[in-house]
Enzyme design. Structure first.
Site, PDB file in Angstrom:
ATOM      1  N   ASP A 233      -1.841  -1.248  -3.889  1.00  0.00           N
ATOM      2  CA  ASP A 233      -2.183  -0.510  -5.109  1.00  0.00           C
ATOM      3  C   ASP A 233      -1.079  -0.631  -6.156  1.00  0.00           C
ATOM      4  O   ASP A 233      -0.016  -1.198  -5.896  1.00  0.00           O
ATOM      5  CB  ASP A 233      -2.471   0.962  -4.767  1.00  0.00           C
TER       6      ASP A 233
ATOM      7  N   ASP B  58      -9.184 -15.970 -16.840  1.00  0.00           N
ATOM      8  CA  ASP B  58      -9.948 -16.418 -15.684  1.00  0.00           C
ATOM      9  C   ASP B  58     -11.108 -17.324 -16.085  1.00  0.00           C
ATOM     10  O   ASP B  58     -11.889 -16.983 -16.980  1.00  0.00           O
ATOM     11  CB  ASP B  58     -10.511 -15.186 -14.949  1.00  0.00           C
TER      12      ASP B  58
ATOM     13  N   ASN C 228      -0.179   4.493  -0.237  1.00  0.00           N
ATOM     14  CA  ASN C 228      -0.743   5.771   0.224  1.00  0.00           C
ATOM     15  C   ASN C 228      -1.501   5.692   1.549  1.00  0.00           C
ATOM     16  O   ASN C 228      -2.250   6.612   1.898  1.00  0.00           O
ATOM     17  CB  ASN C 228      -1.636   6.371  -0.865  1.00  0.00           C
TER      18      ASN C 228
ATOM     19  N   GLU D  18      -7.130 -20.648 -17.125  1.00  0.00           N
ATOM     20  CA  GLU D  18      -7.570 -21.340 -15.911  1.00  0.00           C
ATOM     21  C   GLU D  18      -8.682 -22.319 -16.269  1.00  0.00           C
ATOM     22  O   GLU D  18      -9.718 -21.921 -16.778  1.00  0.00           O
ATOM     23  CB  GLU D  18      -8.080 -20.325 -14.880  1.00  0.00           C
TER      24      GLU D  18
ATOM     25  N   ASP E  58      -4.066   3.942   2.678  1.00  0.00           N
ATOM     26  CA  ASP E  58      -5.508   3.706   2.850  1.00  0.00           C
ATOM     27  C   ASP E  58      -5.816   2.251   3.211  1.00  0.00           C
ATOM     28  O   ASP E  58      -6.985   1.854   3.272  1.00  0.00           O
ATOM     29  CB  ASP E  58      -6.288   4.131   1.582  1.00  0.00           C
TER      30      ASP E  58
ATOM     31  N   HIS F 213      -4.162 -17.127  -5.310  1.00  0.00           N
ATOM     32  CA  HIS F 213      -5.052 -16.350  -4.440  1.00  0.00           C
ATOM     33  C   HIS F 213      -6.335 -17.100  -4.087  1.00  0.00           C
ATOM     34  O   HIS F 213      -7.149 -16.594  -3.335  1.00  0.00           O
ATOM     35  CB  HIS F 213      -5.386 -15.033  -5.143  1.00  0.00           C
TER      36      HIS F 213
ATOM     37  N   ASP G  49      -4.776 -10.235 -15.740  1.00  0.00           N
ATOM     38  CA  ASP G  49      -5.851 -11.184 -15.494  1.00  0.00           C
ATOM     39  C   ASP G  49      -7.069 -10.760 -16.313  1.00  0.00           C
ATOM     40  O   ASP G  49      -7.527  -9.619 -16.205  1.00  0.00           O
ATOM     41  CB  ASP G  49      -6.177 -11.171 -13.991  1.00  0.00           C
TER      42      ASP G  49
ATOM     43  N   ASP H 253       0.837  -1.195   0.000  1.00  0.00           N
ATOM     44  CA  ASP H 253       0.000   0.000   0.000  1.00  0.00           C
ATOM     45  C   ASP H 253       0.874   1.248   0.000  1.00  0.00           C
ATOM     46  O   ASP H 253       1.594   1.502   0.962  1.00  0.00           O
ATOM     47  CB  ASP H 253      -0.907  -0.042   1.239  1.00  0.00           C
TER      48      ASP H 253
HETATM   49  O1  TEU Z   1     -11.588 -18.918 -10.119  1.00  0.00           O
HETATM   50  C1  TEU Z   1     -12.388 -19.796 -10.852  1.00  0.00           C
HETATM   51  C2  TEU Z   1     -12.483 -21.168 -10.377  1.00  0.00           C
HETATM   52  O2  TEU Z   1     -12.369 -22.097 -11.159  1.00  0.00           O
HETATM   53  C3  TEU Z   1     -12.953 -21.456  -8.982  1.00  0.00           C
HETATM   54  O3  TEU Z   1     -13.477 -22.737  -8.969  1.00  0.00           O
HETATM   55  C4  TEU Z   1     -11.888 -21.408  -7.980  1.00  0.00           C
HETATM   56  O4  TEU Z   1     -11.289 -22.637  -7.941  1.00  0.00           O
HETATM   57  C5  TEU Z   1     -12.551 -21.029  -6.693  1.00  0.00           C
HETATM   58  O5  TEU Z   1     -11.830 -19.943  -6.217  1.00  0.00           O
HETATM   59  C6  TEU Z   1     -12.685 -22.134  -5.721  1.00  0.00           C
HETATM   60  O6  TEU Z   1     -12.264 -21.846  -4.436  1.00  0.00           O
HETATM   61  C7  TEU Z   1     -11.437 -17.657 -10.670  1.00  0.00           C
HETATM   62  C8  TEU Z   1     -10.623 -16.728  -9.788  1.00  0.00           C
HETATM   63  O7  TEU Z   1      -9.333 -17.232  -9.651  1.00  0.00           O
HETATM   64  C9  TEU Z   1     -11.323 -16.518  -8.499  1.00  0.00           C
HETATM   65  O8  TEU Z   1     -10.586 -15.705  -7.620  1.00  0.00           O
HETATM   66  C10 TEU Z   1     -12.650 -15.891  -8.790  1.00  0.00           C
HETATM   67  O9  TEU Z   1     -13.384 -15.769  -7.610  1.00  0.00           O
HETATM   68  C11 TEU Z   1     -13.444 -16.695  -9.812  1.00  0.00           C
HETATM   69  O10 TEU Z   1     -12.679 -17.045 -10.946  1.00  0.00           O
HETATM   70  C12 TEU Z   1     -14.605 -15.892 -10.324  1.00  0.00           C
HETATM   71  O11 TEU Z   1     -14.134 -14.889 -11.162  1.00  0.00           O
HETATM   72 CA    CA Z   2      -3.475   2.153  -1.262  1.00  0.00          CA
END
Ligand code: TEU
Ligand code: CA
Length: 586
Positions: A31, A217, A25, A269, A27, A342, A100, A23
């Site tokens: 970012d 995604d 700034n 993905e 908040d 993530h 992404d 971060d």
């Molecule tokens: O994830 C898509 C996905 O295939 C999900 O099944 C994922 O495995 C899920 O997070 C299960 O815990 C993508 C992104 O990586 C995720 O962060 C998003 O929430 C999702 O698409 C919707 O856009």
């Molecule tokens: Ca920030």
């Protein structure tokens, strides 16, 4: 930046979740300027590609995966100028930037959806051109129990984030729209040529800005079963993933966008993926995607309630599966290599130890085991520091839409008690990966001078980048060496994969063999997944073939291991030891 053909095959990718990175700034929210400030850190690690999670204008119900404008930046992340500067500054350091791309769905607040939900006719009574941008179906006529009828969801598909996959718009009609994830994320209708055109133009616009590629995604979901049949158990995936037009749409995307630029990287993905599918969609001729993210290895510890389980991965099953991918894709398609992102808990939820004497040693072992396979490795921010799951003690601390929905559902229907569910969220929830990066031992781990949007892991005084950088034997330094090894040794990219001692439930051993028939060069990677000593057994033929070759230790995590000779039929590894040997002829 000039991009070489297939540059990603020699690349190691660093994944940034901008909200939690740095971060700039105060908040409390990471970012884009924060990312720019830390580019030298990524460079020092040795990664030459960044995949950055969504930074677009968003309604933020799913942290940016619900986009309201693909060509604007979420103000809390910065401005378009910041993103342009990020591209420039990354390139200046020889780092590619992969963004992404969330095009299976938008936010319910995207102008397209706001216009779509008005109905089949627009406000002037003319056919509504946006209706077709999303997937609308008439409700199913069902008896209301009083001799009349009413409308219900078109089928029994369940959304991945819980509840029905269908919701009604407030347009007074009996129509429902489809959302594979949450009702805030309506699915785009890729059957519409006008919609596809819009998406292709937008992606080209980003390539014109200079980004080097896309992480696509949830892309496997863009074509659905056109009959929308009921699913046996409500599971939407078999009907919504890899529908009949998926390959056609994916190839069109390649033809209309990707192939018009030089050497663009795409990682698609794809849950529900198999090596056969990878052969089609991540094939060597570059006609679809560069590689895919498959999920089979992460599904090995799935259970009846999907990911909400304490089940553990069986190492033998894991070895078979990874070996299967390695062997089947060799020369035909390209693998991605990852354990963390993530959406996943920190790795210690699966292997190794989050605390205690073997914490760092196990982190290094897990990294080496996957990085030396064939494919492109992904390092998820904080992984290189050995960051761990967060000890959630109260549901109030949880931010993730998936975990919150699961909490609602499973505590209401009695599947789990509140305590059990909180424990499962602490073990498997996505927020574990989303706590701020621990930069140093100052307040809020140096992530922000304000109040962080999600809790900082209390172990930051011990686990942080500043400390890791000050020490030669840290996890960070090990990742550095591992990444450097990939750059130095062609074999890591090109070698054939051969599994060794496959039935052994405690150790994971494999060879990488030079593809040239006249070369004897090999890598032997051996890893102990247990907290006690464990053996790797060498087959007689392996001993015979390689005994006379020279060996050198390239890397390891056991300081007392200073020598290696292939003399005995087995080798005993210390707890969580990993050992990488090169065989060669002098
Ligand atoms: O994830 C898509 C996905 O295939 C999900 O099944 C994922 O495995 C899920 O997070 C299960 O815990 C993508 C992104 O990586 C995720 O962060 C998003 O929430 C999702 O698409 C919707 O856009
Ligand atoms: Ca920030």
């Amino acid at each position: 930046m000039k991009r070489a053909p297939y540059w990603w095959k020699k690349s190691v990718v660093y994944q940034i979740y901008p909200r939690s990175f740095y971060d700039s700034n105060g908040d409390g929210i990471g970012d884009i300027p924060g990312v720019i400030e830390k580019l030298d850190y990524v460079k020092e690690l040795g990664c030459d590609t960044i995949w950055i999670c969504p930074f677009y204008a968003s309604s933020n119900y799913d942290n940016g995966y619900d986009i309201t404008d693909y060509q604007k930046i979420l103000p809390e992340f910065g401005t378009m100028e910041d993103v342009e500067r990020l591209i420039f500054e990354a390139h200046k350091r020889g780092i590619h930037l992969v963004i992404d791309m969330v095009v299976n769905h938008t936010s319910c607040e995207h102008p397209w959806f706001l216009k779509s939900k008005i109905g089949e006719l627009d406000l002037e009574g003319k056919p509504n051109p946006y209706r077709d941008f999303y997937i609308w179906k008439k409700g199913k006529k069902v008896s209301d129990g009083h001799g009349g009828f009413t409308f219900a969801e078109p089928n029994n598909w369940e959304a991945i984030f819980g509840g029905s996959a269908w919701s009604q718009a407030e347009d007074g009609s009996e129509d429902y729209f489809l959302h594979i994830f949450s009702p805030k994320q309506p699915d785009l209708n890729w059957e519409s040529p006008a919609l596809r055109r819009k998406i292709f133009e937008m992606m080209s616009w980003w390539l014109d800005k200079g980004v080097d590629g896309f992480r696509m995604d949830a892309i496997c979901y863009i074509s659905k079963d056109p009959n929308f049949p009921d699913s046996m158990d409500g599971n939407i995936r078999p009907y919504a993933a890899f529908g009949p037009h998926f390959e056609e749409f994916a190839r069109e995307l390649n033809r209309e966008v990707l192939s018009r630029y030089e050497n663009v990287m795409t990682v698609a993905e794809m849950s529900e993926s198999t090596p056969e599918r990878a052969e089609v969609f991540a094939n060597e001729d570059g006609s679809v995607f560069s590689m895919i993210f498959q999920f089979q290895h992460l599904d090995l510890d799935g259970g009846d309630s999907f990911k909400w389980t304490h089940r553990k991965i069986d190492l033998r099953a894991l070895k078979k599966l990874m070996g299967f991918w390695q062997k089947n894709l060799f020369g035909r398609a390209w693998n991605s290599l990852y354990w963390s992102n993530h959406d996943q808990p920190r790795i210690f939820a699966r292997f190794g130890e989050a605390e205690g004497p073997f914490h760092e040693k196990s982190a290094k072992m897990i990294a080496a085991c996957s990085h030396l396979m064939q494919g492109t490795p992904y390092v998820f921010q904080g992984e290189e520091l050995g960051m761990t799951n967060y000890p959630f003690r109260d549901i109030e601390e949880v931010r993730d839409i998936e975990s919150l929905n699961a909490w609602e559902k499973f505590t209401a229907d009695g599947t789990f008690t509140e305590d059990e569910m909180l424990e499962l969220i602490s073990l498997r929830g996505r927020d574990n990966a989303r706590t701020p990066i621990q930069w140093d031992d100052s307040q809020n781990a140096g992530f922000t001078t304000g109040t962080p949007w999600i809790g900082v892991n209390p172990n930051y005084r011990k686990i942080n980048a500043k400390e890791q950088l000050s020490r030669e034997d840290s996890v960070f330094r090990f990742y550095q060496k591992l990444i450097a090894l990939r750059k130095e040794l062609e074999l890591v990219t090109t070698g054939r994969y051969v599994s060794l001692d496959e039935e052994n439930p405690e150790t994971f051993a494999y060879l990488r063999v030079a593809p040239e028939p006249d070369s004897v060069e090999k890598l032997l990677v051996m890893s102990n997944f247990t907290d006690h000593e464990a053996k790797v057994n060498f087959p007689e033929s392996f001993l015979r073939e390689n005994r006379s070759l020279d060996t050198e230790i390239l890397l390891g995590n056991e300081p007392s291991r200073t020598e290696f000779t292939l003399s005995e039929p087995s080798l005993t590894l210390t707890p969580y030891e990993t050992l990488i040997i090169r065989f060669f002829q002098r």
